[in-house]
Enzyme design. Sequence first.
Site, PDB file in Angstrom:
ATOM      1  N   HIS A 226       3.310  -7.574  -2.386  1.00  0.00           N
ATOM      2  CA  HIS A 226       4.450  -8.325  -1.861  1.00  0.00           C
ATOM      3  C   HIS A 226       4.034  -9.095  -0.607  1.00  0.00           C
ATOM      4  O   HIS A 226       2.946  -8.882  -0.069  1.00  0.00           O
ATOM      5  CB  HIS A 226       5.613  -7.387  -1.501  1.00  0.00           C
ATOM      6  CG  HIS A 226       6.388  -6.915  -2.686  1.00  0.00           C
ATOM      7  ND1 HIS A 226       6.032  -5.790  -3.411  1.00  0.00           N
ATOM      8  CD2 HIS A 226       7.499  -7.402  -3.297  1.00  0.00           C
ATOM      9  CE1 HIS A 226       6.905  -5.612  -4.402  1.00  0.00           C
ATOM     10  NE2 HIS A 226       7.794  -6.580  -4.354  1.00  0.00           N
TER      11      HIS A 226
ATOM     12  N   LYS B 207       7.541  -7.528   3.927  1.00  0.00           N
ATOM     13  CA  LYS B 207       8.197  -6.390   3.262  1.00  0.00           C
ATOM     14  C   LYS B 207       7.863  -5.106   4.005  1.00  0.00           C
ATOM     15  O   LYS B 207       6.696  -4.816   4.284  1.00  0.00           O
ATOM     16  CB  LYS B 207       7.765  -6.290   1.799  1.00  0.00           C
ATOM     17  CG  LYS B 207       8.538  -5.220   1.038  1.00  0.00           C
ATOM     18  CD  LYS B 207       8.343  -5.350  -0.451  1.00  0.00           C
ATOM     19  CE  LYS B 207       9.125  -4.282  -1.217  1.00  0.00           C
ATOM     20  NZ  LYS B 207      10.580  -4.378  -1.011  1.00  0.00           N
TER      21      LYS B 207
END
Length: 266
Positions: free
Chosen positions: A154, A158
Site C-alpha cells: 500500500h 497507510k
Amino acid sequence: MIKVAVFGANGRMGKVLCEASLSADYAQLSAALVRKSNALIGQQVGIFLGHRDTELIFTDESLLSCDVDVAIDFTLPEGMKVHLAHAVQQKVPMVIGTTGLSSDEMQILEEAAQHIPIVFSRNYSVGINLLENLVQVAAKTLSDDIDIEIFEAHHRHKIDAPSGTALMIGEAIAKAKGWEHADVAKFDRSHDDIEKSQQEIGYSVMRGGDIVGEHTAYFAAEGERLELTHKASSRMTFAKGAVRAAAWVKGKPNGLYTMQDVLDLR
C-alpha cells in the site's frame, strides 16, 4: 434514489466516496460531513471537489440536520466510534470501511448493529471479495503439504499493517483449513531459528509511494505454486462498492452484514 452521507468527506477516501455518490445514477450525495472545527463547514462541496453538479455545503458530523438514508464512513477508528454513536442516535444505517479495529472496537460495532443495520467490510472491491472465496477453494482443494503466504502493498500513508484486507484473506484461508487464525498467523520471523511450519500463514508488507492496494495469496508446493492476486489502481473501486453497499443496506433489518452479503457470495 438513495440519499447518502459521507463522514470525513474532506479526507483522501472521503473525497472519492463523495464523487462516487455524485456519479452513481441510483444515489444522491445529501450530506458531506466533517469535524465541527473544520474550516470547510458552510463551504460548497462542489467547489472543493471540482464538481459543478451539486450546491451541497459541508456540515458537521452530528447528523442532526441531515436528511439521509445511509451514512458511509472510512475514517480512522477514533472518528468512526464517534460517527457510529451519532448514527445510532439518529437511526441511520451505516456502511463502514474503517480498518485496524481492535477487538473492543469490533465489540462496539457489533453492539451498534443491534440498533441499526451496518455493512462492515475491510475492502469493498468486488474483485477482493471474489478473491476471498477463491482462496478458500484453493485452501480446501490443495493438499496439506503446502506453504501459505500473503503479501500486501500500500501507499506510504497507510497506518495499519498488515492491511485489513490481508487479514481478511488470511482469516478466510484459516477458516477453510479448519484453523484458528490467531494460532497460525505469523507476522515476524526475524528471530526464528526453525524452518517454516506448513500450519501457518505468513504475512509480509510493503509501504511506499502511491500504491492503492495489492494483495497476493501464495500456495507453494514442491514443483508448483499457485498465486492469487488482486491489484487496485484506483480508490474509486472501493468507493463504488461502498455506494453499492449503501443502496443494499437501506431497509434491511438491524444486524451486522459484510460485502459478501451485499454480493450474495455466501
